[in-house]
Design an enzyme around this catalytic site. Sequence first.
Site, PDB file in Angstrom:
ATOM      1  N   GLY A  16       0.823  -1.214   0.000  1.00 15.34           N
ATOM      2  CA  GLY A  16       0.000   0.000   0.000  1.00 15.34           C
ATOM      3  C   GLY A  16       0.853   1.258   0.000  1.00 15.34           C
ATOM      4  O   GLY A  16       0.572   2.217  -0.734  1.00 15.34           O
ATOM      5  N   THR A  42       5.506  -7.192   3.704  1.00  4.83           N
ATOM      6  CA  THR A  42       5.239  -8.607   3.986  1.00  4.83           C
ATOM      7  C   THR A  42       5.030  -9.394   2.698  1.00  4.83           C
ATOM      8  O   THR A  42       5.595 -10.483   2.520  1.00  4.83           O
ATOM      9  CB  THR A  42       3.974  -8.731   4.867  1.00  4.83           C
ATOM     10  OG1 THR A  42       4.191  -8.000   6.060  1.00  4.83           O
ATOM     11  CG2 THR A  42       3.673 -10.183   5.213  1.00  4.83           C
ATOM     12  N   CYS A  43       4.217  -8.880   1.793  1.00  4.10           N
ATOM     13  CA  CYS A  43       3.846  -9.610   0.580  1.00  4.10           C
ATOM     14  C   CYS A  43       5.075 -10.082  -0.189  1.00  4.10           C
ATOM     15  O   CYS A  43       5.211 -11.249  -0.527  1.00  4.10           O
ATOM     16  CB  CYS A  43       2.969  -8.711  -0.298  1.00  4.10           C
ATOM     17  SG  CYS A  43       2.648  -9.413  -1.915  1.00  4.10           S
ATOM     18  N   CYS A  48       3.019 -13.390   0.463  1.00  8.94           N
ATOM     19  CA  CYS A  48       2.454 -13.922  -0.787  1.00  8.94           C
ATOM     20  C   CYS A  48       3.493 -14.458  -1.767  1.00  8.94           C
ATOM     21  O   CYS A  48       3.343 -15.559  -2.288  1.00  8.94           O
ATOM     22  CB  CYS A  48       1.660 -12.831  -1.524  1.00  8.94           C
ATOM     23  SG  CYS A  48       0.796 -11.681  -0.466  1.00  8.94           S
ATOM     24  N   LYS A  51       5.765 -17.397  -0.470  1.00  7.49           N
ATOM     25  CA  LYS A  51       4.824 -18.505  -0.203  1.00  7.49           C
ATOM     26  C   LYS A  51       4.405 -19.180  -1.513  1.00  7.49           C
ATOM     27  O   LYS A  51       4.358 -20.398  -1.615  1.00  7.49           O
ATOM     28  CB  LYS A  51       3.608 -17.950   0.543  1.00  7.49           C
ATOM     29  CG  LYS A  51       2.513 -18.912   0.913  1.00  7.49           C
ATOM     30  CD  LYS A  51       1.498 -19.206  -0.159  1.00  7.49           C
ATOM     31  CE  LYS A  51       0.876 -18.039  -0.844  1.00  7.49           C
ATOM     32  NZ  LYS A  51      -0.056 -17.259  -0.084  1.00  7.49           N
ATOM     33  N   TYR A 177      -5.952 -18.833   6.207  1.00  8.94           N
ATOM     34  CA  TYR A 177      -5.189 -18.901   4.957  1.00  8.94           C
ATOM     35  C   TYR A 177      -3.793 -19.503   5.177  1.00  8.94           C
ATOM     36  O   TYR A 177      -3.392 -20.450   4.519  1.00  8.94           O
ATOM     37  CB  TYR A 177      -4.957 -17.492   4.410  1.00  8.94           C
ATOM     38  CG  TYR A 177      -6.125 -16.826   3.748  1.00  8.94           C
ATOM     39  CD1 TYR A 177      -6.209 -16.768   2.364  1.00  8.94           C
ATOM     40  CD2 TYR A 177      -7.120 -16.200   4.489  1.00  8.94           C
ATOM     41  CE1 TYR A 177      -7.251 -16.113   1.726  1.00  8.94           C
ATOM     42  CE2 TYR A 177      -8.171 -15.553   3.861  1.00  8.94           C
ATOM     43  CZ  TYR A 177      -8.226 -15.506   2.483  1.00  8.94           C
ATOM     44  OH  TYR A 177      -9.263 -14.866   1.856  1.00  8.94           O
ATOM     45  N   GLU A 181      -2.389 -23.224   3.925  1.00 11.21           N
ATOM     46  CA  GLU A 181      -1.376 -23.144   2.870  1.00 11.21           C
ATOM     47  C   GLU A 181      -0.091 -23.841   3.320  1.00 11.21           C
ATOM     48  O   GLU A 181       0.484 -24.654   2.598  1.00 11.21           O
ATOM     49  CB  GLU A 181      -1.095 -21.680   2.504  1.00 11.21           C
ATOM     50  CG  GLU A 181      -2.259 -21.052   1.724  1.00 11.21           C
ATOM     51  CD  GLU A 181      -2.025 -19.608   1.312  1.00 11.21           C
ATOM     52  OE1 GLU A 181      -1.121 -18.952   1.873  1.00 11.21           O
ATOM     53  OE2 GLU A 181      -2.751 -19.131   0.419  1.00 11.21           O
ATOM     54  N   ARG A 198      -8.855 -25.064  16.284  1.00 10.37           N
ATOM     55  CA  ARG A 198      -9.795 -25.067  17.416  1.00 10.37           C
ATOM     56  C   ARG A 198     -11.247 -25.272  16.997  1.00 10.37           C
ATOM     57  O   ARG A 198     -12.088 -25.573  17.827  1.00 10.37           O
ATOM     58  CB  ARG A 198      -9.647 -23.773  18.210  1.00 10.37           C
ATOM     59  CG  ARG A 198      -9.994 -22.517  17.434  1.00 10.37           C
ATOM     60  CD  ARG A 198      -9.698 -21.274  18.270  1.00 10.37           C
ATOM     61  NE  ARG A 198      -9.976 -20.040  17.563  1.00 10.37           N
ATOM     62  CZ  ARG A 198      -9.740 -18.836  18.058  1.00 10.37           C
ATOM     63  NH1 ARG A 198      -9.205 -18.705  19.258  1.00 10.37           N
ATOM     64  NH2 ARG A 198     -10.031 -17.762  17.367  1.00 10.37           N
ATOM     65  N   ARG A 204     -12.876 -20.774   8.411  1.00 13.77           N
ATOM     66  CA  ARG A 204     -14.114 -20.145   8.864  1.00 13.77           C
ATOM     67  C   ARG A 204     -14.388 -18.921   7.993  1.00 13.77           C
ATOM     68  O   ARG A 204     -13.474 -18.170   7.658  1.00 13.77           O
ATOM     69  CB  ARG A 204     -13.959 -19.721  10.336  1.00 13.77           C
ATOM     70  CG  ARG A 204     -15.227 -19.201  10.967  1.00 13.77           C
ATOM     71  CD  ARG A 204     -15.078 -19.135  12.464  1.00 13.77           C
ATOM     72  NE  ARG A 204     -13.984 -18.277  12.905  1.00 13.77           N
ATOM     73  CZ  ARG A 204     -14.037 -16.952  12.973  1.00 13.77           C
ATOM     74  NH1 ARG A 204     -15.133 -16.318  12.626  1.00 13.77           N
ATOM     75  NH2 ARG A 204     -12.994 -16.253  13.389  1.00 13.77           N
ATOM     76  N   GLY A 261      -3.331 -15.659  12.910  1.00 17.47           N
ATOM     77  CA  GLY A 261      -3.777 -14.305  12.633  1.00 17.47           C
ATOM     78  C   GLY A 261      -2.644 -13.292  12.692  1.00 17.47           C
ATOM     79  O   GLY A 261      -1.535 -13.582  13.148  1.00 17.47           O
ATOM     80  N   ASP A 302      -3.057  -3.365   5.903  1.00 14.87           N
ATOM     81  CA  ASP A 302      -3.282  -4.254   7.052  1.00 14.87           C
ATOM     82  C   ASP A 302      -3.459  -3.490   8.367  1.00 14.87           C
ATOM     83  O   ASP A 302      -4.152  -3.963   9.271  1.00 14.87           O
ATOM     84  CB  ASP A 302      -2.086  -5.207   7.237  1.00 14.87           C
ATOM     85  CG  ASP A 302      -2.115  -6.369   6.261  1.00 14.87           C
ATOM     86  OD1 ASP A 302      -2.950  -6.352   5.338  1.00 14.87           O
ATOM     87  OD2 ASP A 302      -1.283  -7.287   6.421  1.00 14.87           O
ATOM     88  N   THR A 310      -2.991  -7.915  -0.170  1.00 16.71           N
ATOM     89  CA  THR A 310      -2.210  -6.955  -0.954  1.00 16.71           C
ATOM     90  C   THR A 310      -3.058  -6.179  -1.971  1.00 16.71           C
ATOM     91  O   THR A 310      -2.994  -4.946  -2.014  1.00 16.71           O
ATOM     92  CB  THR A 310      -1.032  -7.678  -1.645  1.00 16.71           C
ATOM     93  OG1 THR A 310      -0.005  -7.845  -0.679  1.00 16.71           O
ATOM     94  CG2 THR A 310      -0.477  -6.918  -2.828  1.00 16.71           C
ATOM     95  N   HIS A 437     -13.019 -25.605 -24.325  1.00 23.84           N
ATOM     96  CA  HIS A 437     -13.030 -27.062 -24.185  1.00 23.84           C
ATOM     97  C   HIS A 437     -11.700 -27.665 -24.604  1.00 23.84           C
ATOM     98  O   HIS A 437     -11.136 -27.216 -25.596  1.00 23.84           O
ATOM     99  CB  HIS A 437     -14.155 -27.626 -25.044  1.00 23.84           C
ATOM    100  CG  HIS A 437     -14.370 -29.086 -24.855  1.00 23.84           C
ATOM    101  ND1 HIS A 437     -14.894 -29.618 -23.696  1.00 23.84           N
ATOM    102  CD2 HIS A 437     -14.106 -30.142 -25.677  1.00 23.84           C
ATOM    103  CE1 HIS A 437     -14.961 -30.938 -23.821  1.00 23.84           C
ATOM    104  NE2 HIS A 437     -14.476 -31.270 -25.005  1.00 23.84           N
ATOM    105  N   GLU A 442     -14.629 -24.621 -17.891  1.00 23.82           N
ATOM    106  CA  GLU A 442     -15.872 -24.540 -18.680  1.00 23.82           C
ATOM    107  C   GLU A 442     -17.086 -24.984 -17.851  1.00 23.82           C
ATOM    108  O   GLU A 442     -18.226 -24.689 -18.193  1.00 23.82           O
ATOM    109  CB  GLU A 442     -15.778 -25.333 -19.989  1.00 23.82           C
ATOM    110  CG  GLU A 442     -15.690 -26.831 -19.821  1.00 23.82           C
ATOM    111  CD  GLU A 442     -15.587 -27.564 -21.168  1.00 23.82           C
ATOM    112  OE1 GLU A 442     -16.305 -27.209 -22.109  1.00 23.82           O
ATOM    113  OE2 GLU A 442     -14.770 -28.507 -21.268  1.00 23.82           O
TER     114      GLU A 442
END
Length: 453
Positions: A16, A42-43, A48, A51, A177, A181, A198, A204, A261, A302, A310, A437, A442
């Site tokens: 950002g 971080t990204c 991201c 990762k 996430y 991952e 938990r 969730r 988190g 964030d 991001t 196809h 599709e």
Amino acid sequence: MSQFDFDLFVIGAGSGGVRAARTAAGLGKKVAVAEGRFLGGTCVNIGCVPKKLFSYGSHFHEEFAQAAGFGWTVGGSSFDWPTLRDNKTKEIERLNGIYHNLLVNSGVELIEGYASFESAHEVSVAGKTYSAEKILIATGSSPFIPDFPGSEHAVSSDAIFYLDEFPKRSLVLGGGYIAVEFAGIFHGLGAQSHLVYRGEQPLRGFDEEVRQFASEEISKKGVQFHMNANIDSIEKQSTGLKVTLTTGEILEVDLVLCATGRVPKTDGLNLDKAGVDLGKGGEILVNEEFQTSSASVFALGDVINRMQLTPVALAEAMVFVNNQFQPELPAKTMDYSNIPTAVFCHPNIATVGMTEEEARAAFDKVEIYSASFRPMKHTLSGSDERHLMKLVVDANSRKVVGAHMVGTDAGEVLQGIAVAIKAGATKEVFDSTVGIHPTGAEEFVTMRTLTRN
Ligand code: NDP
């Protein structure tokens, strides 16, 4: 001549911050960015990008196994962690250089160090004070590790990208996430992988059918699920980490990752000197203009804890620059609806718009079109992986209000579907679209039979 050193002072060179800084500089504004750690945030450095590189790496063992069905004999394979880690680091360093050039070439002054407020118009970095008409806080977030006996033996996602040794046995705590991952990445790179969550099942907030389907696929691949459980304690022993779960189960692993988190990063900013208020979760409170309780101070990404993604921070930055530095253009507001996301677990998940549960709460009549199938590749590969595609339709307006996928490259598929949903496409528009196809994608334009309403 302005009374300030800068028109805009940005704190934090993450997604950002960099976008806001260089866009404002491109409009002829005098801009500085202070960054104390790494360019790209971080990204780029510990999120991201690395990762996704790890995620690519973790799919190969399956590909080797599946190649036999297509006639290939693949020789013995082994995985070397330092090669993946260090190649990844080289790529990140290359990206850091690109970020540096993007900023400097657009005329932004880069100031190395952590900034803290002196007043609503002044920050100090490394003992020097700078003034600015507007100050933007884009400091991001940091991982949160819960407090339990032995939690000091757990690591967060910050450390995962630079491990000296790859674990033979891993445990990930969390069901979001990062947890799913990394449970997939550890497993795919050859570690025994435990996922401790938990709740009843991970992810969730995602569509319930997607959660159920993805959980089955992830555990089918070999990730060991420990649901309705938390970590009670971790004890370091000579043979590894002894993890006692709240269910009484004991696991011995080499590494525990807490993916529980991320919290807004505001420590050291001296926000009280600028009169910036925080919310209950430690997030910086902002209005629609991303303006804080202090008129000259703004925040996005964030640190305002709306959606920690991001592309959301980038979009917020564009709204901020438009509204603050382009008075000739109409004011914009950030639209948080229909933001597509992907989870790079195995197989991938991608989603845009409403879940079935949200649509049922919002509309009188809902139509669900859902298909699960074995992808064509796996008719020869020997894999029992299955994919899911799902459309959620508001039966009155006929609009497709949600699309969900569990399957290979789900994010690549859903990006285009997100455009259609953003444009308000009806189910009939989907039905009249000719498929490509043979693809899995599709399915999104050929699901004619109502699954349930
Ligand atoms: P999430 O908020 O997604 O998930 C946190 C998980 O930790 C939840 O399952 C939560 O459980 C659990 N948890 C929280 N506190 C505790 C606790 N005290 N004990 C046990 N479990 C706990 O956070 P992540 O860390 O996974 O990721 C942070 C953010 O980063 C995400 O929100 C996402 O926006 C972003 N991100 C996006 C990615 C992508 O786009 N692909 C990839 C990675 C991150 P519960 O569900 O019960 O609350």
